[in-house]
Design a protein around this motif. Structure first.
Motif, PDB file in Angstrom:
ATOM      1  N   UNK A  70      41.979  57.026  16.597  1.00 20.09           N
ATOM      2  CA  UNK A  70      42.118  55.875  17.508  1.00 20.09           C
ATOM      3  C   UNK A  70      42.799  54.694  16.800  1.00 20.09           C
ATOM      4  N   UNK A  71      43.259  53.758  17.626  1.00 15.13           N
ATOM      5  CA  UNK A  71      43.838  52.522  17.086  1.00 15.13           C
ATOM      6  C   UNK A  71      43.127  51.323  17.724  1.00 15.13           C
ATOM      7  N   UNK A  72      43.071  50.216  16.988  1.00 21.95           N
ATOM      8  CA  UNK A  72      42.576  48.955  17.552  1.00 21.95           C
ATOM      9  C   UNK A  72      43.799  48.086  17.814  1.00 21.95           C
ATOM     10  N   UNK A  73      43.909  47.604  19.070  1.00 22.38           N
ATOM     11  CA  UNK A  73      45.066  46.765  19.408  1.00 22.38           C
ATOM     12  C   UNK A  73      44.600  45.367  19.800  1.00 22.38           C
ATOM     13  N   UNK A  74      45.449  44.394  19.498  1.00 24.85           N
ATOM     14  CA  UNK A  74      45.200  42.999  19.890  1.00 24.85           C
ATOM     15  C   UNK A  74      46.165  42.667  21.025  1.00 24.85           C
ATOM     16  N   UNK A  75      45.645  42.154  22.127  1.00 28.82           N
ATOM     17  CA  UNK A  75      46.477  41.876  23.298  1.00 28.82           C
ATOM     18  C   UNK A  75      47.335  40.634  23.061  1.00 28.82           C
ATOM     19  N   UNK A  76      48.641  40.783  23.306  1.00 26.04           N
ATOM     20  CA  UNK A  76      49.549  39.639  23.242  1.00 26.04           C
ATOM     21  C   UNK A  76      49.840  39.134  24.654  1.00 26.04           C
ATOM     22  N   UNK A  77      50.231  40.065  25.531  1.00 28.98           N
ATOM     23  CA  UNK A  77      50.604  39.726  26.910  1.00 28.98           C
ATOM     24  C   UNK A  77      49.849  40.628  27.883  1.00 28.98           C
ATOM     25  N   UNK A  78      49.370  40.035  28.954  1.00 27.56           N
ATOM     26  CA  UNK A  78      48.686  40.782  30.016  1.00 27.56           C
ATOM     27  C   UNK A  78      49.520  40.673  31.296  1.00 27.56           C
ATOM     28  N   UNK A  79      49.700  41.793  31.975  1.00 31.76           N
ATOM     29  CA  UNK A  79      50.490  41.857  33.203  1.00 31.76           C
ATOM     30  C   UNK A  79      49.567  41.775  34.410  1.00 31.76           C
ATOM     31  N   UNK A  80      49.846  40.854  35.335  1.00 34.06           N
ATOM     32  CA  UNK A  80      49.030  40.774  36.557  1.00 34.06           C
ATOM     33  C   UNK A  80      49.825  41.350  37.719  1.00 34.06           C
ATOM     34  N   UNK A  81      49.571  42.612  38.021  1.00 32.90           N
ATOM     35  CA  UNK A  81      50.313  43.341  39.058  1.00 32.90           C
ATOM     36  C   UNK A  81      49.465  43.492  40.318  1.00 32.90           C
ATOM     37  N   UNK A  82      50.117  43.532  41.492  1.00 35.41           N
ATOM     38  CA  UNK A  82      49.368  43.767  42.727  1.00 35.41           C
ATOM     39  C   UNK A  82      48.533  45.047  42.690  1.00 35.41           C
ATOM     40  N   UNK A  83      48.991  46.063  41.960  1.00 31.22           N
ATOM     41  CA  UNK A  83      48.279  47.351  41.972  1.00 31.22           C
ATOM     42  C   UNK A  83      46.848  47.239  41.428  1.00 31.22           C
ATOM     43  N   UNK A  84      46.577  46.179  40.656  1.00 27.54           N
ATOM     44  CA  UNK A  84      45.212  45.978  40.141  1.00 27.54           C
ATOM     45  C   UNK A  84      44.231  45.850  41.320  1.00 27.54           C
ATOM     46  N   UNK A  85      44.740  45.248  42.419  1.00 24.15           N
ATOM     47  CA  UNK A  85      43.869  45.041  43.593  1.00 24.15           C
ATOM     48  C   UNK A  85      43.246  46.354  44.074  1.00 24.15           C
ATOM     49  N   UNK A  86      44.029  47.445  43.983  1.00 18.35           N
ATOM     50  CA  UNK A  86      43.531  48.753  44.441  1.00 18.35           C
ATOM     51  C   UNK A  86      42.316  49.208  43.634  1.00 18.35           C
ATOM     52  N   UNK A  87      42.282  48.822  42.348  1.00 13.67           N
ATOM     53  CA  UNK A  87      41.228  49.313  41.454  1.00 13.67           C
ATOM     54  C   UNK A  87      39.915  48.562  41.632  1.00 13.67           C
ATOM     55  N   UNK A  96      41.963  33.396  38.029  1.00  8.95           N
ATOM     56  CA  UNK A  96      42.526  32.421  38.975  1.00  8.95           C
ATOM     57  C   UNK A  96      43.969  32.772  39.309  1.00  8.95           C
ATOM     58  N   UNK A  97      44.743  33.130  38.279  1.00 11.18           N
ATOM     59  CA  UNK A  97      46.153  33.455  38.509  1.00 11.18           C
ATOM     60  C   UNK A  97      46.282  34.696  39.393  1.00 11.18           C
ATOM     61  N   UNK A  98      45.400  35.684  39.174  1.00 11.52           N
ATOM     62  CA  UNK A  98      45.456  36.907  39.989  1.00 11.52           C
ATOM     63  C   UNK A  98      45.072  36.589  41.442  1.00 11.52           C
ATOM     64  N   UNK A  99      44.043  35.780  41.628  1.00  9.59           N
ATOM     65  CA  UNK A  99      43.626  35.408  42.990  1.00  9.59           C
ATOM     66  C   UNK A  99      44.744  34.629  43.691  1.00  9.59           C
ATOM     67  N   UNK A 100      45.428  33.756  42.959  1.00 13.18           N
ATOM     68  CA  UNK A 100      46.517  32.957  43.542  1.00 13.18           C
ATOM     69  C   UNK A 100      47.635  33.835  44.092  1.00 13.18           C
ATOM     70  N   UNK A 101      47.817  35.006  43.481  1.00 17.12           N
ATOM     71  CA  UNK A 101      48.878  35.929  43.916  1.00 17.12           C
ATOM     72  C   UNK A 101      48.716  36.265  45.403  1.00 17.12           C
ATOM     73  N   UNK A 102      47.475  36.275  45.881  1.00 17.59           N
ATOM     74  CA  UNK A 102      47.198  36.654  47.268  1.00 17.59           C
ATOM     75  C   UNK A 102      46.910  35.428  48.133  1.00 17.59           C
ATOM     76  N   UNK A 103      47.013  34.238  47.547  1.00 16.50           N
ATOM     77  CA  UNK A 103      46.694  33.037  48.302  1.00 16.50           C
ATOM     78  C   UNK A 103      47.773  31.992  48.166  1.00 16.50           C
ATOM     79  N   UNK A 104      47.484  30.960  47.369  1.00 14.98           N
ATOM     80  CA  UNK A 104      48.395  29.813  47.209  1.00 14.98           C
ATOM     81  C   UNK A 104      49.786  30.262  46.759  1.00 14.98           C
TER      82      UNK A 104
END
Ligand SMILES: NC(=O)c1ccc[n+]([C@@H]2O[C@H](COP(=O)([O-])OP(=O)(O)OC[C@H]3O[C@@H](n4cnc5c(N)ncnc54)[C@H](OP(=O)(O)O)[C@@H]3O)[C@@H](O)[C@H]2O)c1
Length: 343
Positions: free
Chosen positions: A33-50, A321-329
């Motif tokens: 296994x590897x341990x990774x440190x997150x640099x960038x996170x993608x906020x995609x509409x498909x997350x809503x399905x999950x 908040x940013x993910x919720x805004x995608x579907x609102x404001x």
């Protein structure tokens, strides 16, 4: 480390308080296994399905209390795998958290090694691996291919200000088409035109239908649909006989389940599909576009023919908040990414 968990299954549109920030011990990688440190996170509409309690579509599922699912660009900080060294960059669906343990042998979709040389210019920041030189880019590339967009044709693109829309519009322009976007609000429409669209129509304006009719006097050859719903029903009468309609997504219904409330619009939709001989085709952009799309997109970006357009949110705490805004404001333009850690 910090992570963001699902606190409540969203009912309809997601809300910021469906998510909660928590502190947990940083995980420890085991053999292979590897341990990774997150640099960038993608906020995609498909997350809503999950996030639904009963998942209707999509492979991923997030249970209450679990970190939210999502794609990241991450750096390897510890490795017990011969193919990965400390410092390597990967794209991986490791979720809304600062660190994650990843078993490369178990990864399928959305996992790849990232060559930093391909993301060295201001035209292609590292975050573009989640945008224009990544899954949304592959999707936009596929939509234009499936639509067989040709010079001189009129193309209409819904959700024109979103990740896929900002890229698809630029590719369709490269092909010599006249490109008309649809977006919500005058400010978004001006932003869409600044990207290079020939015109943009505001679907939230009371005179949307009149604006649309004026923008496509010669009717529409290709409709790249990202939203479905009201917007699509109002575009259909403007399609030419045998128009092509790549179906990218249907975000106006996300969270409503498979049978949204309200009148059944299928008869109206099918009438146009049949009577106009429409070519309607859905597709999974990442698989359809494949490596060829990534290579084309990287080349076009390097040549300055298309550019990366992003909205950057700072800090993992603000992801909900940013993910919720995608579907609102939603005043986001282009690909929405969260800067989680310093590069
Ligand atoms: N098939 C595939 O492989 C694939 C891959 C990626 C994405 N997708 C789909 O493609 C679509 C666009 O994705 P993206 O990554 O570009 O999304 P994005 O960057 O999050 O943009 C989504 C856009 O949708 C618009 N929108 C939201 N609710 C709407 C509504 N009720 N009616 C009309 N417009 C609405 C918003 O614009 P306004 O503020 O202008 O309303 C927003 O700009 C989504 O449906 C997504 O699920 C499919």
């Amino acid at each position: 480390m910090k992570q963001i968990i699902l606190r409540a299954h969203p009912q309809g549109r997601p809300r910021a308080d469906d998510f909660a920030v928590e502190e947990v011990p940083t995980p420890v990688p085991g053999p292979g296994e590897i341990l990774v440190r997150t640099l960038w996170l993608s906020l995609d509409p498909l997350i809503r399905f999950a996030l639904d309690e009963t998942v209707l579509t999509g492979a991923a599922r997030v249970a209450l209390g679990e970190p939210v699912y999502g794609g990241t660009v991450s750096r390897v900080v510890e490795s017990h795998h011969a193919d990965y060294a400390v410092g390597d960059l990967v794209e991986v669906r490791s979720g809304w958290r600062e660190y994650a343990v990843v078993d490369p042998a178990q990864q399928r979709m959305g996992f790849r090694r990232i060559d930093p040389a391909a993301f060295a210019s201001p035209n292609a920041p590292l975050s573009a691996a989640l945008g224009i030189i990544g899954m949304p880019g592959q999707t936009a590339h596929s939509a234009v291919e499936i639509g067989r967009v040709a010079a001189g044709e009129t193309v209409v693109i819904s959700a024109a200000a979103g990740a896929v829309g900002t890229i698809a519009g630029q590719i369709a322009k490269m092909r010599g088409a006249r490109v008309v976007g649809i977006a919500g609000g005058p400010a978004k429409c001006r932003a869409v035109e600044a990207i290079g669209y020939d015109a943009c129509v505001d679907y939230k304006a009371p005179d949307f239908e009149a604006q649309l009719a004026a923008a496509v006097p010669d009717k529409v050859d290709v409709y790249i649909d990202n939203v479905g719903g009201d917007v699509t029903m109002k575009v259909l009468p403007h399609l030419k006989m045998k128009a092509r309609m790549p179906v990218v997504g249907f975000i106006s219904y996300y969270g409503d389940g498979m049978e949204a409330p309200g009148p059944d619009r299928m008869p109206g939709f099918l009438r146009f599909v049949m009577s106009r001989s429409l070519e309607v085709r859905g597709f999974a952009g990442q698989m359809t576009g494949g490596q060829k799309a990534l290579d084309d997109l990287a080349q076009w970006v390097a040549d300055g023919k298309i550019r990366s357009i992003e909205t950057v949110v700072d800090g993992l705490d603000n992801a909900g908040t940013a993910f919720a805004d995608k579907f609102g404001r939603n005043d986001q333009i282009g690909k929405l990414v969260v800067r989680v850690g310093k590069e």
